[in-house]
Write a protein that holds these residues in place. Structure first.
Motif, PDB file in Angstrom:
ATOM      1  N   PRO A   1       0.799  -1.235   0.000  1.00  0.00           N
ATOM      2  CA  PRO A   1       0.000   0.000   0.000  1.00  0.00           C
ATOM      3  C   PRO A   1       0.825   1.276   0.000  1.00  0.00           C
ATOM      4  CG  PRO A   1      -0.775  -1.565   1.668  1.00  0.00           C
ATOM      5  CD  PRO A   1       0.512  -2.089   1.169  1.00  0.00           C
ATOM      6  N   ASP A   2       2.109   1.186   0.383  1.00  0.00           N
ATOM      7  CA  ASP A   2       2.945   2.384   0.417  1.00  0.00           C
ATOM      8  C   ASP A   2       3.605   2.679  -0.923  1.00  0.00           C
ATOM      9  OD1 ASP A   2       4.362  -0.011   0.729  1.00  0.00           O
ATOM     10  OD2 ASP A   2       6.061   0.987   1.693  1.00  0.00           O
ATOM     11  N   ILE A   3       3.388   1.828  -1.924  1.00  0.00           N
ATOM     12  CA  ILE A   3       3.956   2.028  -3.255  1.00  0.00           C
ATOM     13  C   ILE A   3       2.858   2.502  -4.190  1.00  0.00           C
ATOM     14  CG2 ILE A   3       5.139   0.959  -5.200  1.00  0.00           C
ATOM     15  CD1 ILE A   3       6.848   1.162  -2.706  1.00  0.00           C
ATOM     16  N   ILE A   4       3.065   3.636  -4.860  1.00  0.00           N
ATOM     17  CA  ILE A   4       2.037   4.215  -5.720  1.00  0.00           C
ATOM     18  C   ILE A   4       1.998   3.501  -7.060  1.00  0.00           C
ATOM     19  CG2 ILE A   4       3.603   5.976  -6.644  1.00  0.00           C
ATOM     20  CD1 ILE A   4       1.215   7.910  -6.650  1.00  0.00           C
ATOM     21  N   LYS A   5       0.772   3.207  -7.530  1.00  0.00           N
ATOM     22  CA  LYS A   5       0.608   2.591  -8.838  1.00  0.00           C
ATOM     23  C   LYS A   5      -0.200   3.471  -9.797  1.00  0.00           C
ATOM     24  CE  LYS A   5      -3.644  -0.064  -8.006  1.00  0.00           C
ATOM     25  NZ  LYS A   5      -4.281  -1.401  -8.077  1.00  0.00           N
ATOM     26  N   GLY A   6      -0.801   4.535  -9.276  1.00  0.00           N
ATOM     27  CA  GLY A   6      -1.582   5.422 -10.117  1.00  0.00           C
ATOM     28  C   GLY A   6      -2.146   6.569  -9.314  1.00  0.00           C
ATOM     29  N   ILE A   7      -2.863   7.461  -9.975  1.00  0.00           N
ATOM     30  CA  ILE A   7      -3.460   8.632  -9.327  1.00  0.00           C
ATOM     31  C   ILE A   7      -4.922   8.730  -9.749  1.00  0.00           C
ATOM     32  CG2 ILE A   7      -3.444  11.158  -9.212  1.00  0.00           C
ATOM     33  CD1 ILE A   7      -0.439  11.083  -9.479  1.00  0.00           C
ATOM     34  N   GLY A   8      -5.792   8.892  -8.750  1.00  0.00           N
ATOM     35  CA  GLY A   8      -7.214   9.012  -9.018  1.00  0.00           C
ATOM     36  C   GLY A   8      -7.777  10.326  -8.519  1.00  0.00           C
ATOM     37  N   ILE A   9      -8.956  10.682  -9.020  1.00  0.00           N
ATOM     38  CA  ILE A   9      -9.660  11.900  -8.603  1.00  0.00           C
ATOM     39  C   ILE A   9     -11.073  11.506  -8.205  1.00  0.00           C
ATOM     40  CG2 ILE A   9     -10.455  14.192  -9.299  1.00  0.00           C
ATOM     41  CD1 ILE A   9      -8.223  14.262 -11.369  1.00  0.00           C
ATOM     42  N   TRP A  10     -11.471  11.926  -7.013  1.00  0.00           N
ATOM     43  CA  TRP A  10     -12.785  11.589  -6.480  1.00  0.00           C
ATOM     44  C   TRP A  10     -13.520  12.858  -6.052  1.00  0.00           C
ATOM     45  CZ3 TRP A  10      -8.290   9.089  -5.341  1.00  0.00           C
ATOM     46  CH2 TRP A  10      -8.216   7.712  -5.636  1.00  0.00           C
ATOM     47  N   ILE A  11     -14.851  12.795  -6.093  1.00  0.00           N
ATOM     48  CA  ILE A  11     -15.686  13.870  -5.582  1.00  0.00           C
ATOM     49  C   ILE A  11     -16.567  13.285  -4.490  1.00  0.00           C
ATOM     50  CG2 ILE A  11     -17.505  13.505  -7.318  1.00  0.00           C
ATOM     51  CD1 ILE A  11     -17.898  16.562  -7.348  1.00  0.00           C
ATOM     52  N   LEU A  12     -16.782  14.044  -3.415  1.00  0.00           N
ATOM     53  CA  LEU A  12     -17.582  13.570  -2.296  1.00  0.00           C
ATOM     54  C   LEU A  12     -19.051  13.850  -2.568  1.00  0.00           C
ATOM     55  CD1 LEU A  12     -17.398  12.265   0.541  1.00  0.00           C
ATOM     56  CD2 LEU A  12     -17.445  14.593   1.489  1.00  0.00           C
ATOM     57  N   CYS A  13     -19.853  12.797  -2.576  1.00  0.00           N
ATOM     58  CA  CYS A  13     -21.302  12.913  -2.763  1.00  0.00           C
ATOM     59  C   CYS A  13     -21.973  12.398  -1.485  1.00  0.00           C
ATOM     60  CB  CYS A  13     -21.754  12.106  -3.970  1.00  0.00           C
ATOM     61  SG  CYS A  13     -20.983  12.594  -5.522  1.00  0.00           S
ATOM     62  N   GLY A  14     -22.444  13.321  -0.651  1.00  0.00           N
ATOM     63  CA  GLY A  14     -22.969  12.918   0.644  1.00  0.00           C
ATOM     64  C   GLY A  14     -21.836  12.417   1.513  1.00  0.00           C
ATOM     65  N   LYS A  15     -21.848  11.107   1.815  1.00  0.00           N
ATOM     66  CA  LYS A  15     -20.753  10.494   2.564  1.00  0.00           C
ATOM     67  C   LYS A  15     -20.068   9.403   1.758  1.00  0.00           C
ATOM     68  CE  LYS A  15     -21.907  11.513   7.333  1.00  0.00           C
ATOM     69  NZ  LYS A  15     -21.912  10.997   8.712  1.00  0.00           N
ATOM     70  N   GLU A  16     -20.229   9.472   0.435  1.00  0.00           N
ATOM     71  CA  GLU A  16     -19.616   8.490  -0.446  1.00  0.00           C
ATOM     72  C   GLU A  16     -18.685   9.187  -1.443  1.00  0.00           C
ATOM     73  OE1 GLU A  16     -19.997   5.212  -0.263  1.00  0.00           O
ATOM     74  OE2 GLU A  16     -21.451   5.299   1.403  1.00  0.00           O
ATOM     75  N   TRP A  17     -17.538   8.551  -1.701  1.00  0.00           N
ATOM     76  CA  TRP A  17     -16.621   9.041  -2.716  1.00  0.00           C
ATOM     77  C   TRP A  17     -16.996   8.454  -4.080  1.00  0.00           C
ATOM     78  CZ3 TRP A  17     -13.560  12.959  -1.568  1.00  0.00           C
ATOM     79  CH2 TRP A  17     -13.096  13.117  -0.256  1.00  0.00           C
ATOM     80  N   ARG A  18     -17.026   9.295  -5.102  1.00  0.00           N
ATOM     81  CA  ARG A  18     -17.296   8.835  -6.463  1.00  0.00           C
ATOM     82  C   ARG A  18     -16.096   9.181  -7.342  1.00  0.00           C
ATOM     83  NH1 ARG A  18     -19.638  11.297 -10.993  1.00  0.00           N
ATOM     84  NH2 ARG A  18     -20.292  13.115  -9.753  1.00  0.00           N
TER      85      ARG A  18
END
Length: 406
Positions: free
Chosen positions: A310-327
């Protein structure tokens, strides 16, 4: 150097004095002079209010160039009425200031509209390794030593103000800074979230939230709480009146639960047991997370960790918070991820309006993502080269505006 432009080193009110320093203004004349005569003829019949309206839609850099055309244009772009018009125009695309020195606050600002880098001086600070937050044209700087010395400034006009120190504020192991500006009234709120380990207990951390109101010019310590198994960090943002900040596991949790998000309503001054109740887990195993306010929506850019490491990066994502869920709304294509070269597990990222910037600490390469167009794009090459292997780069974005000052 190609691609580099000197920015004006003074406030907007003194614009006429050094406009020759801005060396990329448009050539308004053509050989033979016929087109120039026609252009002047059209300009001369426009009333001031219509000309003001037209000029107010220009990018900030073009407004400065327009002020050098003639006395009439300079008087227009310097007037209070013009600044009022500018304040009601849609937001300017954010610029990105890149620090090119680890010891001094020097660097270049990138204009995504004209795709140019400008040499620019930052007021208020004497080191690059400070805490920085921005909103609607204002930038807040907090020193990295005492973490009690704060300044607010407009990097374009160079106007700045030193804030009083937070009363009773403890020295912290970690601090997170955020600022939110009211676009209508231009008053602003600043928050500092401080996290300090409870003596002798690594799993318990004292959290305190300090709020500054520009109207009262006073700090209030609005919350103090002890978290078990979690600590604060250096990521926070104010979005639609709510303060969000990331917390980090101090051990004992699952590998995919290393990061979490908590929220605090700034208008609610109750100070008991609020944080853990608002806990939102990270969308996946993250190496790091960066929070930003994009049109009053909370967005996070995060490094995605490998399942086995988990400490090794494999990519980059972008999320938006909708209520209490990440999309998840985007993931960086592999060709852009590879374009950074060697990418550490942590990186710099910030954004405003519809534009997100991503930068590796190890190189001056700068990538942009347009939330509206869902488009990835490299910036023009920054006019700086890496001088030694361990040289670090970082930066922050801010909205270039003329009409707002602290």
């Amino acid at each position: 150097m190609e691609g580099q432009t000197s920015w004006i080193r003074h406030c907007h009110n003194d614009m006429s004095r050094d406009l020759e320093d801005f060396d990329s203004y448009l050539d308004f004349t053509n050989e033979g002079g016929k087109e120039a005569v026609v252009a002047v003829s059209v300009e001369s019949i426009l009333p001031d209010d219509l000309l003001e309206r037209i000029l107010s839609y220009l990018p900030i850099a073009s407004i400065f160039r327009a002020g050098s055309v003639c006395k009439r244009w300079h008087d227009i772009v310097s007037s209070r009425r013009f600044l009022w018009n500018v304040s009601h125009i849609i937001s300017q695309k954010p610029w990105y200031f890149m620090f090119t020195s680890s010891d001094e606050p020097i660097g270049y600002a990138y204009d995504p509209v004209l795709r140019k880098w400008y040499a620019i001086d930052l007021p208020c600070i004497d080191k690059s390794n400070c805490f920085i937050a921005s909103s609607c044209g204002l930038v807040c700087f907090m020193d990295n030593d005492s973490r009690n010395e704060l300044h607010v400034c407009n990097p374009i006009t160079k106007c700045s103000m030193k804030l009083p120190e937070p009363l009773g504020s403890m020295f912290s192991d970690y601090s997170a800074l955020a600022i939110s500006v009211n676009r209508v009234f231009h008053n602003y709120t600043i928050s500092v979230v401080k996290s300090k380990q409870v003596p002798g207990n690594f799993f318990q951390w004292d959290i305190s939230i300090h709020i500054y109101d520009s109207e009262t010019m006073m700090w209030v310590t609005s919350l103090t709480e002890v978290l078990s198994g979690w600590r604060g960090g250096d990521e926070s943002v104010i979005c639609d009146g709510v303060l969000y900040f990331l917390i980090y596991s101090t051990g004992g949790g699952a590998p995919d639960n290393r990061h979490g998000l908590v929220s605090y309503n700034i208008s609610n001054h109750s100070s008991h047991g609020l944080l853990i109740r608002s806990f939102i887990p990270a969308p996946c195993s993250l190496t790091c997370g960066r929070l930003m306010n994009l049109k009053q929506k909370l967005v996070m850019v995060g490094g995605i960790g490998r399942q086995d490491r988990p400490d090794i990066i494999k990519g980059i994502g972008i999320w938006i918070l909708c209520g209490k869920e990440w999309r998840e709304i985007a993931r960086m294509p592999h060709k852009f991820f590879q374009g950074f070269g060697e990418f550490d597990d942590v990186f710099a990222s910030c954004g405003t309006d519809e534009l997100i910037y991503i930068q590796s600490y190890g190189a001056p390469a700068l990538l942009t993502f347009d939330m509206n167009l869902k488009q990835w794009r490299w910036s023009q090459k920054c006019p700086v080269t890496k001088r030694f292997p361990l040289q670090l780069f970082t930066g922050f974005c801010f909205e270039p505006r003329l009409e707002i000052n602290p």
